[in-house]
Design a protein around this motif. Structure first.
Motif, mmCIF file in Angstrom:
data_model
loop_
_atom_site.group_PDB
_atom_site.id
_atom_site.type_symbol
_atom_site.label_atom_id
_atom_site.label_comp_id
_atom_site.label_asym_id
_atom_site.label_seq_id
_atom_site.Cartn_x
_atom_site.Cartn_y
_atom_site.Cartn_z
ATOM 1 N N SER A 215 0.286 -1.211 0.279
ATOM 2 C CA SER A 215 0.199 -0.221 0.289
ATOM 3 C C SER A 215 0.727 1.349 0.040
ATOM 4 O O SER A 215 0.029 2.408 -0.030
ATOM 5 C CB SER A 215 -0.550 -0.105 1.416
ATOM 6 N N LYS A 277 -7.680 5.460 3.947
ATOM 7 C CA LYS A 277 -7.962 5.657 1.320
ATOM 8 C C LYS A 277 -9.055 6.630 1.113
ATOM 9 O O LYS A 277 -8.262 7.360 0.219
ATOM 10 C CB LYS A 277 -8.569 4.406 2.032
ATOM 11 N N TRP A 278 -9.721 6.821 2.251
ATOM 12 C CA TRP A 278 -11.748 7.190 1.391
ATOM 13 C C TRP A 278 -11.190 9.062 1.134
ATOM 14 O O TRP A 278 -11.588 10.206 0.416
ATOM 15 C CB TRP A 278 -12.081 7.083 1.457
ATOM 16 N N ASN A 402 -5.009 -0.799 0.346
ATOM 17 C CA ASN A 402 -5.595 -0.743 1.047
ATOM 18 C C ASN A 402 -4.907 -1.070 3.097
ATOM 19 O O ASN A 402 -5.014 -1.648 3.771
ATOM 20 C CB ASN A 402 -6.254 -2.706 1.478
ATOM 21 N N ASP A 403 -4.309 0.118 3.005
ATOM 22 C CA ASP A 403 -3.707 0.586 4.314
ATOM 23 C C ASP A 403 -4.986 1.484 5.187
ATOM 24 O O ASP A 403 -4.924 2.344 5.005
ATOM 25 C CB ASP A 403 -2.408 1.899 3.821
ATOM 26 N N LYS A 404 -4.713 0.290 6.929
ATOM 27 C CA LYS A 404 -5.764 1.208 7.055
ATOM 28 C C LYS A 404 -4.928 1.737 8.546
ATOM 29 O O LYS A 404 -5.402 2.109 9.743
ATOM 30 C CB LYS A 404 -6.724 -0.299 7.635
ATOM 31 N N ASP A 407 -7.506 4.796 9.936
ATOM 32 C CA ASP A 407 -8.557 4.050 9.854
ATOM 33 C C ASP A 407 -9.050 3.209 11.026
ATOM 34 O O ASP A 407 -10.132 3.761 11.704
ATOM 35 C CB ASP A 407 -9.160 3.456 9.015
#
Length: 417
Positions: A215, A277-278, A402-404, A407
């Motif tokens: 990511s 991400k978003w 897809n790195d959280k 998050d």
């Protein structure tokens, strides 16, 4: 932090970005008005070249041997000389570009030097620095307004101030002022005196290896790719809105910086709601929408669409670039934090913008041909190219990132801007 020191540092930051905004948002219009319409991408090429060189100058020389305020002052005074000479070379395009390169080689290191000086003297970086840094954005806004509404009083009725050398001379004057003012700033010893500094650490190779994950690599690659269409905005928007009939070009472009201030305030709240991400994806999407609005607003032209595209700068810049810097900071350890931030700047404002300026210039010149400017229908076709490119980068990022890291378990207190 005492008020006097904060005021001195805020004035430094105000002048630092006033200088950049004064020439960066006008030079393409000046060149177009002086027979260099097919060379307008070169100022936006020499700027990232200087951005690539700057970390080496700062890391290997400025940070090791000289007081920061003295280097800051000398570089701005030298920059003032080069910028003062630049418009005098308007009949010699190669010399004109070389003088701009010399100017940028002086200016670009001062950005990190101004940050270094500020961080050395403030007590609470997270609380004090944003207050100081916002004066930089205000400086850029004031520069644009001054060009349109102050310098505009000194030109002929049917001439835009951006078409004249006045903004470049204003840049030179402001550079000289900041150069002299820098010697009154508090003494700041070289931060890396006596330390071993290598090219490897400046380039960020160690940070690249330690932060390595799929990511993270996707983020770096996406950041690099996005700077290719990004270059088209900085280079050609000033020419485009002039062709679209806008009178106050520099002032109109400051709408983007005003938007930047607004969305900077919203970052902490939006971070918690969207996650890293978003947030990054929203920033990329804003670039797609901006160019699409420019394209759809070109042919008529439709004023509100063009203004909306400029106003999207707050989301474009804050949600992607500022969010990206926070993402890198959260991923880093204290030992590699500086290297990691240097790496992302090198990839984006250096290599990405360098390639982007050349690509955008070639595309623009292919539309231009032997004409002096594009027709509005040609602008419609032109703007769809960076819009589609940015959309492809967005799709790539959404699929593979897809790195959280931010998050899960993040709160508003974890986020600083």
């Amino acid at each position: 932090m005492n008020k006097k020191l904060r005021a001195k540092l805020s004035l430094m930051m105000f002048l630092e970005f006033f200088i950049w905004g004064a020439w960066y948002s006008t030079v393409a219009v000046f060149m177009t008005s002086n027979g260099m319409e097919n060379l307008t991408h070169w100022p936006f090429t020499v700027n990232p070249i200087a951005a690539i060189v700057a970390p080496f100058f700062v890391g290997l020389i400025a940070d090791r041997y000289f007081a920061t305020e003295k280097v800051l002052g000398i570089l701005h005074i030298l920059g003032a000389i080069f910028m003062f000479l630049t418009p005098m070379a308007v009949e010699q395009p190669i010399l004109f570009i070389l003088l701009l390169l010399a100017y940028n080689l002086c200016y670009m290191p001062t950005m990190s030097l101004a940050n270094t000086l500020s961080f050395h003297h403030i007590d609470d970086q997270e609380k004090d620095f944003p207050i100081i840094r916002v004066f930089g954005t205000i400086g850029w806004i004031v520069a644009g307004l001054a060009i349109s509404f102050v310098l505009g009083m000194f030109v002929a009725e049917n001439v835009k101030p951006e078409q004249t050398a006045l903004p470049l001379y204003m840049t030179a004057a402001a550079s000289l002022l900041l150069g002299i003012y820098s010697f009154s700033l508090p003494h700041t010893p070289p931060p890396a005196a006596g330390e071993k500094v290598s090219v490897r650490s400046i380039v960020g190779i160690d940070a690249f290896k330690k932060l390595g994950s799929r990511s993270f690599y996707v983020f770096l690659f996406s950041s690099f790719l996005l700077c290719i269409p990004l270059a088209a905005y900085y280079n050609f928007t000033q020419i485009f809105i002039g062709n679209a009939g806008f009178e106050n070009i520099a002032a109109t472009l400051t709408i983007g910086q005003m938007s930047e201030v607004l969305f900077m305030v919203l970052i902490p709240v939006m971070f918690i709601r969207l996650g890293v991400k978003w947030m990054l994806a929203a920033g990329m999407l804003a670039w797609v929408l901006r160019y699409a609005l420019f394209a759809m607003g070109a042919a008529e032209p439709i004023t509100w669409m063009i203004l909306a595209g400029i106003a999207l700068h707050g989301i474009c810049y804050d949600f992607f670039f500022v969010t990206g810097q926070i993402y890198v900071d959260k991923k880093s350890t204290p030992e590699i934090r500086g290297q990691a931030q240097g790496l992302i700047i090198l990839i984006t404002y250096g290599v990405g913008m360098l390639i982007g300026a050349q690509v955008a210039g070639e595309v623009y010149n292919s539309f231009l041909g032997t004409a002096e400017s594009l027709t509005l229908n040609q602008w419609y076709d032109f703007w769809w190219i960076p819009a589609i490119f940015a959309a492809a980068v967005l799709a790539f990022f959404i699929i593979f990132f897809n790195d959280k890291v931010l998050d899960e378990g993040a709160t508003a207190d974890d986020i600083t801007v």
